[in-house]
Enzyme design. Structure first.
Site, mmCIF file in Angstrom:
data_model
loop_
_atom_site.group_PDB
_atom_site.id
_atom_site.type_symbol
_atom_site.label_atom_id
_atom_site.label_comp_id
_atom_site.label_asym_id
_atom_site.label_seq_id
_atom_site.Cartn_x
_atom_site.Cartn_y
_atom_site.Cartn_z
ATOM 1 N NE ARG A 1 -4.464 -1.503 0.256
ATOM 2 C CZ ARG A 1 -4.417 -2.690 -0.625
ATOM 3 N NH1 ARG A 1 -2.942 -3.466 -1.667
ATOM 4 N NH2 ARG A 1 -5.430 -3.479 -0.298
ATOM 5 C CG HIS B 1 -3.529 -0.811 -7.108
ATOM 6 N ND1 HIS B 1 -3.902 0.241 -5.519
ATOM 7 C CD2 HIS B 1 -3.305 -1.963 -6.459
ATOM 8 C CE1 HIS B 1 -4.144 -0.798 -5.038
ATOM 9 N NE2 HIS B 1 -3.732 -2.159 -5.184
HETATM 10 P P1 NAP Z 1 -1.655 -11.557 4.793
HETATM 11 O O1 NAP Z 1 -1.976 -12.962 4.776
HETATM 12 O O2 NAP Z 1 -2.378 -10.629 5.891
HETATM 13 O O3 NAP Z 1 0.444 -11.699 5.823
HETATM 14 C C1 NAP Z 1 0.238 -10.116 6.120
HETATM 15 C C2 NAP Z 1 1.775 -10.686 6.943
HETATM 16 O O4 NAP Z 1 1.907 -9.083 7.762
HETATM 17 C C3 NAP Z 1 1.863 -11.456 8.155
HETATM 18 O O5 NAP Z 1 3.359 -12.773 7.914
HETATM 19 C C4 NAP Z 1 1.988 -10.730 9.450
HETATM 20 O O6 NAP Z 1 2.360 -11.358 10.640
HETATM 21 C C5 NAP Z 1 2.780 -9.572 8.971
HETATM 22 N N1 NAP Z 1 2.419 -8.142 10.046
HETATM 23 C C6 NAP Z 1 1.281 -7.387 9.954
HETATM 24 N N2 NAP Z 1 1.238 -6.761 10.826
HETATM 25 C C7 NAP Z 1 2.848 -6.384 10.944
HETATM 26 C C8 NAP Z 1 3.422 -5.253 12.156
HETATM 27 N N3 NAP Z 1 3.205 -4.988 12.454
HETATM 28 N N4 NAP Z 1 4.698 -5.684 11.875
HETATM 29 C C9 NAP Z 1 5.462 -6.543 11.237
HETATM 30 N N5 NAP Z 1 4.858 -7.701 10.677
HETATM 31 C C10 NAP Z 1 3.175 -7.452 10.664
HETATM 32 O O7 NAP Z 1 -1.212 -10.852 3.997
HETATM 33 P P2 NAP Z 1 -1.024 -10.931 2.405
HETATM 34 O O8 NAP Z 1 -2.673 -11.154 2.287
HETATM 35 O O9 NAP Z 1 0.252 -11.214 2.680
HETATM 36 O O10 NAP Z 1 -1.802 -9.292 1.919
HETATM 37 C C11 NAP Z 1 -0.420 -8.733 2.100
HETATM 38 C C12 NAP Z 1 -0.915 -7.143 1.307
HETATM 39 O O11 NAP Z 1 -0.480 -7.331 0.454
HETATM 40 C C13 NAP Z 1 -2.272 -6.762 1.850
HETATM 41 O O12 NAP Z 1 -3.039 -6.125 3.152
HETATM 42 C C14 NAP Z 1 -2.902 -5.453 1.042
HETATM 43 O O13 NAP Z 1 -1.989 -4.123 1.418
HETATM 44 C C15 NAP Z 1 -1.102 -6.517 0.038
HETATM 45 N N6 NAP Z 1 -1.777 -6.645 -1.216
HETATM 46 C C16 NAP Z 1 -1.231 -5.700 -2.368
HETATM 47 C C17 NAP Z 1 -2.268 -5.812 -3.685
HETATM 48 C C18 NAP Z 1 -1.383 -5.024 -5.411
HETATM 49 O O14 NAP Z 1 -2.024 -5.181 -5.986
HETATM 50 N N7 NAP Z 1 -0.564 -3.971 -5.578
HETATM 51 C C19 NAP Z 1 -2.735 -7.000 -4.446
HETATM 52 C C20 NAP Z 1 -3.097 -7.460 -3.251
HETATM 53 C C21 NAP Z 1 -2.238 -7.903 -1.980
HETATM 54 P P3 NAP Z 1 2.511 -12.681 10.995
HETATM 55 O O15 NAP Z 1 2.590 -13.552 9.715
HETATM 56 O O16 NAP Z 1 3.493 -12.226 12.557
HETATM 57 O O17 NAP Z 1 0.893 -12.841 11.112
HETATM 58 C C1 GLV Z 2 -5.476 -5.074 -4.035
HETATM 59 O O1 GLV Z 2 -4.941 -4.267 -3.842
HETATM 60 C C2 GLV Z 2 -5.384 -5.968 -2.937
HETATM 61 O O2 GLV Z 2 -6.036 -5.832 -2.076
HETATM 62 O O3 GLV Z 2 -6.329 -7.456 -3.016
#
Ligand code: NAP
Ligand code: GLV
Length: 310
Positions: free
Chosen positions: A225, A273
């Site tokens: 983000r 994005h």
């Molecule tokens: P997720 O499965 O919820 O994983 C989040 C990770 O971040 C976990 O390992 C968590 O730690 C860690 N985390 C959270 N808060 C933290 C903190 N304060 N300090 C250190 N580590 C922390 O999320 P995901 O599905 O992988 O997605 C991640 C992000 O990608 C989404 O939230 C979204 O913003 C972004 N995204 C972007 C796009 C794009 O097109 N650019 C597309 C999809 C997603 P723990 O393992 O210890 O819980």
């Molecule tokens: C895209 O940014 C998502 O969070 O899936």
């Protein structure tokens, strides 16, 4: 028949998702959010950046499904009721993220960016052979997407560190966790890949102090983000040569305003994005399966923690 309401910030997208859901999930009645209509009586909402009015009107909702992985836009809505909020987990996005990171990383580490410039000058000049050891990668966020990216990059031979909130074990990845291990993680990172969720704890995390902790000649790949980055600090680090290249898919303001300094910066690469987009078939399958489980009273995965915000 179980009723599902679809609400996105854009009427065209709402119509498209209604059609996709009707085709993929014919056992449910799918209706579109219409700001001027009466309450539909839906049990489930499928949303992406919905209007707050949705939750004031649809008071019978049992759960909300977010059409993306990140829920930061949703969790801040004042009328969001205290019901389960579910997000997409992977749903085809992890592979897209790995492609994005490997493409960006190889463009720099293998010199493909440099060869493109050479071609423009009709120059034939092989660069010194690259050593993976010179390009240690650090992935912030080891969740569904970050863990997959870390494994994929490690599989290519790059040294990989990872940082999460709590302890994680991932083969081939040196895992750090918590605020107390952040500096250590940064000290093992030249190429920083951000895949954290945007929460009050992670907003503005990529700032001057964090950038100063990275190994020299650093690269920042932000695919999570825009709110994670303090733009002035990143621009200053680029101008000072602290960061050699920033690959940015997400921004504090989207679309990125035409006058923003990132557009013309010679060492910033921009995509709009698209690092990982929601895939219709995967999303509908995952949401459909979870609604069926909720209807049977069974536990579901992908529920967002109200305390953690992700
Ligand atoms: P997720 O499965 O919820 O994983 C989040 C990770 O971040 C976990 O390992 C968590 O730690 C860690 N985390 C959270 N808060 C933290 C903190 N304060 N300090 C250190 N580590 C922390 O999320 P995901 O599905 O992988 O997605 C991640 C992000 O990608 C989404 O939230 C979204 O913003 C972004 N995204 C972007 C796009 C794009 O097109 N650019 C597309 C999809 C997603 P723990 O393992 O210890 O819980
Ligand atoms: C895209 O940014 C998502 O969070 O899936």
């Amino acid at each position: 028949m179980v009723k599902v309401i679809v609400a996105t910030g854009d009427p065209g997208s709402t119509r498209k998702w209604c059609e996709v859901m009707r085709r993929g999930l014919p056992e449910f009645e799918v209706v579109a959010w219409d700001a001027g209509a009466e309450a539909s009586g839906a049990r489930y909402a499928v949303v992406w950046m919905p209007p707050d009015a949705l939750f004031r009107r649809e008071t019978g909702l049992q759960a909300v499904f977010n059409l993306g992985a990140g829920v930061d836009h949703l969790m801040g809505l004042p009328s969001l009721p205290d019901i389960p909020v579910l997000r997409l987990e992977d749903a085809g996005m992890a592979a897209q993220m790995a492609e994005y990171v490997i493409h960006s990383l190889a463009a720099l580490s293998r010199g493909f960016d440099a060869y493109a410039l050479q071609q423009a000058r009709r120059r034939w000049a092989p660069l010194p052979v690259m050593r993976h050891a010179d390009w240690p990668v650090g992935v912030m966020g080891l969740g569904k997407l970050g863990a997959h990216v870390a494994r994929a990059v490690s599989g290519l031979g790059y040294p990989v560190a990872g940082w999460a909130r709590g302890p994680r074990r991932i083969e081939g990845v040196r895992a750090f966790h918590g605020a107390e291990q952040l500096q250590d993680f940064l000290g093992h990172t030249r190429v920083l890949v951000n895949l954290l969720p945007l929460t009050p704890q992670t907003t503005g995390i990529i700032d001057r102090g964090l950038l100063a902790g990275l190994l020299p000649d650093a690269v920042v790949i932000n695919i999570a983000r825009g709110g994670h980055v303090v733009d002035e600090d990143l621009l200053a680090a680029l101008d000072a040569g602290r960061v050699q290249t920033a690959v940015l898919d997400v921004f504090n303001e989207e679309p990125l305003p035409s006058g923003h300094p990132y557009w013309s910066h010679p060492r910033v690469r921009i995509t709009p994005h698209v690092a990982a987009t929601t895939l219709e078939t995967h999303a509908v399958e995952q949401i459909g399966e979870r609604i069926r489980r909720l209807e049977r009273g069974e536990p579901v995965e992908g529920v967002v923690g109200r305390d953690t915000g992700y």
